[in-house]
Design a protein around this motif. Structure first.
Motif, PDB file in Angstrom:
ATOM      1  N   ASP A 290       0.838  -1.192   0.000  1.00 48.88           N
ATOM      2  CA  ASP A 290       0.000   0.000   0.000  1.00 48.88           C
ATOM      3  C   ASP A 290       0.880   1.252   0.000  1.00 48.88           C
ATOM      4  O   ASP A 290       1.950   1.280   0.608  1.00 48.88           O
ATOM      5  CB  ASP A 290      -0.890   0.037   1.245  1.00 48.88           C
ATOM      6  CG  ASP A 290      -1.879  -1.115   1.298  1.00 48.88           C
ATOM      7  OD1 ASP A 290      -1.947  -1.883   0.321  1.00 48.88           O
ATOM      8  OD2 ASP A 290      -2.581  -1.254   2.323  1.00 48.88           O
ATOM      9  N   ARG A 291       0.405   2.282  -0.707  1.00 51.26           N
ATOM     10  CA  ARG A 291       1.007   3.624  -0.665  1.00 51.26           C
ATOM     11  C   ARG A 291       2.497   3.621  -1.053  1.00 51.26           C
ATOM     12  O   ARG A 291       3.313   4.242  -0.409  1.00 51.26           O
ATOM     13  CB  ARG A 291       0.827   4.246   0.726  1.00 51.26           C
ATOM     14  CG  ARG A 291      -0.637   4.354   1.162  1.00 51.26           C
ATOM     15  CD  ARG A 291      -0.773   5.011   2.509  1.00 51.26           C
ATOM     16  NE  ARG A 291      -0.207   4.193   3.571  1.00 51.26           N
ATOM     17  CZ  ARG A 291      -0.828   3.168   4.145  1.00 51.26           C
ATOM     18  NH1 ARG A 291      -2.053   2.837   3.769  1.00 51.26           N
ATOM     19  NH2 ARG A 291      -0.243   2.473   5.110  1.00 51.26           N
ATOM     20  N   GLU A 292       2.835   2.946  -2.145  1.00 51.09           N
ATOM     21  CA  GLU A 292       4.231   2.873  -2.600  1.00 51.09           C
ATOM     22  C   GLU A 292       4.599   3.920  -3.641  1.00 51.09           C
ATOM     23  O   GLU A 292       5.757   4.330  -3.738  1.00 51.09           O
ATOM     24  CB  GLU A 292       4.530   1.487  -3.185  1.00 51.09           C
ATOM     25  CG  GLU A 292       4.877   0.431  -2.166  1.00 51.09           C
ATOM     26  CD  GLU A 292       5.651  -0.740  -2.793  1.00 51.09           C
ATOM     27  OE1 GLU A 292       6.600  -0.477  -3.545  1.00 51.09           O
ATOM     28  OE2 GLU A 292       5.281  -1.884  -2.517  1.00 51.09           O
ATOM     29  N   PHE A 293       3.626   4.381  -4.459  1.00 53.91           N
ATOM     30  CA  PHE A 293       3.962   5.165  -5.643  1.00 53.91           C
ATOM     31  C   PHE A 293       3.392   6.577  -5.593  1.00 53.91           C
ATOM     32  O   PHE A 293       2.299   6.809  -5.073  1.00 53.91           O
ATOM     33  CB  PHE A 293       3.467   4.450  -6.899  1.00 53.91           C
ATOM     34  CG  PHE A 293       4.136   3.117  -7.119  1.00 53.91           C
ATOM     35  CD1 PHE A 293       5.349   3.036  -7.785  1.00 53.91           C
ATOM     36  CD2 PHE A 293       3.559   1.943  -6.645  1.00 53.91           C
ATOM     37  CE1 PHE A 293       5.978   1.814  -7.980  1.00 53.91           C
ATOM     38  CE2 PHE A 293       4.169   0.717  -6.834  1.00 53.91           C
ATOM     39  CZ  PHE A 293       5.389   0.651  -7.509  1.00 53.91           C
TER      40      PHE A 293
ATOM     41  N   GLU B 237      -6.992  -1.281  -7.196  1.00 61.76           N
ATOM     42  CA  GLU B 237      -5.595  -1.608  -6.947  1.00 61.76           C
ATOM     43  C   GLU B 237      -4.693  -0.394  -7.180  1.00 61.76           C
ATOM     44  O   GLU B 237      -3.741  -0.157  -6.430  1.00 61.76           O
ATOM     45  CB  GLU B 237      -5.150  -2.757  -7.849  1.00 61.76           C
ATOM     46  CG  GLU B 237      -5.501  -4.126  -7.315  1.00 61.76           C
ATOM     47  CD  GLU B 237      -4.648  -4.479  -6.103  1.00 61.76           C
ATOM     48  OE1 GLU B 237      -3.581  -5.078  -6.261  1.00 61.76           O
ATOM     49  OE2 GLU B 237      -5.061  -4.125  -4.974  1.00 61.76           O
ATOM     50  N   MET B 238      -4.984   0.379  -8.210  1.00 63.14           N
ATOM     51  CA  MET B 238      -4.210   1.599  -8.460  1.00 63.14           C
ATOM     52  C   MET B 238      -4.340   2.566  -7.291  1.00 63.14           C
ATOM     53  O   MET B 238      -3.353   3.183  -6.872  1.00 63.14           O
ATOM     54  CB  MET B 238      -4.687   2.251  -9.763  1.00 63.14           C
ATOM     55  CG  MET B 238      -4.448   1.419 -11.002  1.00 63.14           C
ATOM     56  SD  MET B 238      -5.116   2.214 -12.501  1.00 63.14           S
ATOM     57  CE  MET B 238      -5.406   0.770 -13.543  1.00 63.14           C
ATOM     58  N   HIS B 239      -5.544   2.693  -6.768  1.00 65.80           N
ATOM     59  CA  HIS B 239      -5.776   3.565  -5.612  1.00 65.80           C
ATOM     60  C   HIS B 239      -4.997   3.055  -4.407  1.00 65.80           C
ATOM     61  O   HIS B 239      -4.390   3.836  -3.655  1.00 65.80           O
ATOM     62  CB  HIS B 239      -7.269   3.629  -5.314  1.00 65.80           C
ATOM     63  CG  HIS B 239      -7.644   4.634  -4.276  1.00 65.80           C
ATOM     64  ND1 HIS B 239      -7.609   4.373  -2.919  1.00 65.80           N
ATOM     65  CD2 HIS B 239      -8.056   5.928  -4.387  1.00 65.80           C
ATOM     66  CE1 HIS B 239      -7.996   5.436  -2.248  1.00 65.80           C
ATOM     67  NE2 HIS B 239      -8.269   6.400  -3.115  1.00 65.80           N
ATOM     68  N   ARG B 240      -4.976   1.753  -4.217  1.00 62.34           N
ATOM     69  CA  ARG B 240      -4.302   1.167  -3.057  1.00 62.34           C
ATOM     70  C   ARG B 240      -2.805   1.455  -3.033  1.00 62.34           C
ATOM     71  O   ARG B 240      -2.240   1.799  -1.997  1.00 62.34           O
ATOM     72  CB  ARG B 240      -4.546  -0.349  -3.028  1.00 62.34           C
ATOM     73  CG  ARG B 240      -3.863  -1.074  -1.862  1.00 62.34           C
ATOM     74  CD  ARG B 240      -4.045  -2.579  -1.933  1.00 62.34           C
ATOM     75  NE  ARG B 240      -3.370  -3.200  -3.062  1.00 62.34           N
ATOM     76  CZ  ARG B 240      -2.065  -3.468  -3.110  1.00 62.34           C
ATOM     77  NH1 ARG B 240      -1.275  -3.146  -2.087  1.00 62.34           N
ATOM     78  NH2 ARG B 240      -1.541  -4.047  -4.182  1.00 62.34           N
ATOM     79  N   VAL B 241      -2.141   1.298  -4.185  1.00 62.93           N
ATOM     80  CA  VAL B 241      -0.683   1.421  -4.208  1.00 62.93           C
ATOM     81  C   VAL B 241      -0.204   2.865  -4.295  1.00 62.93           C
ATOM     82  O   VAL B 241       0.994   3.128  -4.163  1.00 62.93           O
ATOM     83  CB  VAL B 241      -0.079   0.604  -5.367  1.00 62.93           C
ATOM     84  CG1 VAL B 241      -0.437  -0.867  -5.223  1.00 62.93           C
ATOM     85  CG2 VAL B 241      -0.495   1.147  -6.729  1.00 62.93           C
ATOM     86  N   LEU B 242      -1.122   3.802  -4.493  1.00 61.34           N
ATOM     87  CA  LEU B 242      -0.742   5.211  -4.537  1.00 61.34           C
ATOM     88  C   LEU B 242      -0.547   5.778  -3.135  1.00 61.34           C
ATOM     89  O   LEU B 242      -1.281   5.446  -2.205  1.00 61.34           O
ATOM     90  CB  LEU B 242      -1.818   6.033  -5.250  1.00 61.34           C
ATOM     91  CG  LEU B 242      -1.692   6.206  -6.759  1.00 61.34           C
ATOM     92  CD1 LEU B 242      -2.929   6.920  -7.299  1.00 61.34           C
ATOM     93  CD2 LEU B 242      -0.436   6.982  -7.132  1.00 61.34           C
ATOM     94  N   LYS B 243       0.421   6.669  -3.013  1.00 60.07           N
ATOM     95  CA  LYS B 243       0.596   7.413  -1.771  1.00 60.07           C
ATOM     96  C   LYS B 243      -0.550   8.420  -1.618  1.00 60.07           C
ATOM     97  O   LYS B 243      -1.170   8.809  -2.617  1.00 60.07           O
ATOM     98  CB  LYS B 243       1.930   8.173  -1.800  1.00 60.07           C
ATOM     99  CG  LYS B 243       3.165   7.302  -1.847  1.00 60.07           C
ATOM    100  CD  LYS B 243       4.419   8.166  -1.943  1.00 60.07           C
ATOM    101  CE  LYS B 243       5.677   7.314  -2.035  1.00 60.07           C
ATOM    102  NZ  LYS B 243       6.899   8.148  -2.153  1.00 60.07           N
ATOM    103  N   PRO B 244      -0.856   8.854  -0.398  1.00 57.23           N
ATOM    104  CA  PRO B 244      -1.841   9.935  -0.232  1.00 57.23           C
ATOM    105  C   PRO B 244      -1.430  11.150  -1.063  1.00 57.23           C
ATOM    106  O   PRO B 244      -0.270  11.561  -1.060  1.00 57.23           O
ATOM    107  CB  PRO B 244      -1.778  10.234   1.263  1.00 57.23           C
ATOM    108  CG  PRO B 244      -1.334   8.939   1.879  1.00 57.23           C
ATOM    109  CD  PRO B 244      -0.378   8.339   0.896  1.00 57.23           C
TER     110      PRO B 244
END
Length: 255
Positions: free
Chosen positions: A110-113, A134-141
């Motif tokens: 989570d929140r890697e990119f 999934e795109m939302h999950r791996v994005l940083k705030p």
């Protein structure tokens, strides 16, 4: 796979892309009459990558889009589900990290990119809404989403002309430019089956993105969609009973 639909199997589509990997970029340039380069420039500008950022490039194919993003100094991870595409990409661009993965089950925390982008790949996903989640999950705030995808020209005259191109002219061009015309027959079908700009915008909002907007490229043949992940965590509503209890007493053992 003679006919496209939204229940397409990922393994079938991956195999199709394996078969066209070597000539994919050349064929795209021919079919788009060179517009693919302009669409790529517009996508990179929308992503606005910065040095030191981590960018996730989904459905990256042979990595042409990834290289364009990496010129900013950002660290780009290219993801595709086609082993053939990745093999060609690694040979051409050894400095880019390639990962074979399904966009509906990304192998990242989570929140890697800082930004996630996908060009001309979302319509080939079996469950596009799950992919958006999934795109939302791996994005940083505060992270940025950019999607470049074929769409529907809003003006009837352009829509009719484009549909005629897909039905009559594109098959002729494909037979000359590609060694696998059946694969591109499928791609033409997938473009016709794909929803319009407004529907995709609704899906993006439904995945939790805010500041959702799009702009048409090439009279709406392609649309560039954007969204943002909220920079703050959602506020948790407290019950009335909890709100009335002093914080020091909340959670205290009952007598």
């Amino acid at each position: 796979m003679a006919k496209a639909d939204l229940s397409k199997q990922a393994s079938d589509v991956a195999t199709m892309f394996d078969q066209v990997a070597k000539g994919y970029d050349r064929t795209n340039a021919v079919l788009s009459v060179g517009n693919d380069a302009l669409w790529r420039i517009a996508t990179v500008r929308a992503v606005a990558p910065k040095q030191g950022e981590r960018i996730l490039d989904l459905a990256a194919g042979t990595g042409t889009s990834s290289v364009a993003l990496a010129k900013s100094g950002a660290t780009v991870t290219a993801v595709d589900f086609s082993a053939g595409m990745i093999d060609v990409g690694r040979a051409r661009h050894p400095d880019i990290e390639f990962v074979q993965a399904d966009v509906t089950a990304l192998p990242f925390k989570d929140r890697e990119f800082d930004a996630v982008t996908i060009s001309f790949g979302l319509r080939n996903v079996q469950d596009p809404k799950k992919a958006l989640a999934e795109m939302h999950r791996v994005l940083k705030p505060g992270g940025r989403l950019v999607i470049c995808e074929f769409s529907k020209p809003p003006r009837a005259i352009f829509r009719a002309g484009y549909n005629a191109y897909l039905k009559y002219l594109m098959p002729i061009v494909v037979r000359v430019a590609s060694s696998n015309s059946e694969a591109y027959d499928y791609l033409a079908d997938s473009i016709r089956e794909w929803p319009d700009q407004g529907t995709l915008s609704q899906w993006i909002r439904g995945a939790g993105f805010s500041r959702v907007a799009h702009r048409n490229l090439t009279v709406g043949v392609v649309a560039l969609h954007r969204g943002r992940k909220s920079a703050t965590a959602p506020r948790v509503r407290r019950s009335r009973a909890s709100a009335a209890t002093p914080p020091s007493e909340q959670g205290a053992p009952k007598l």
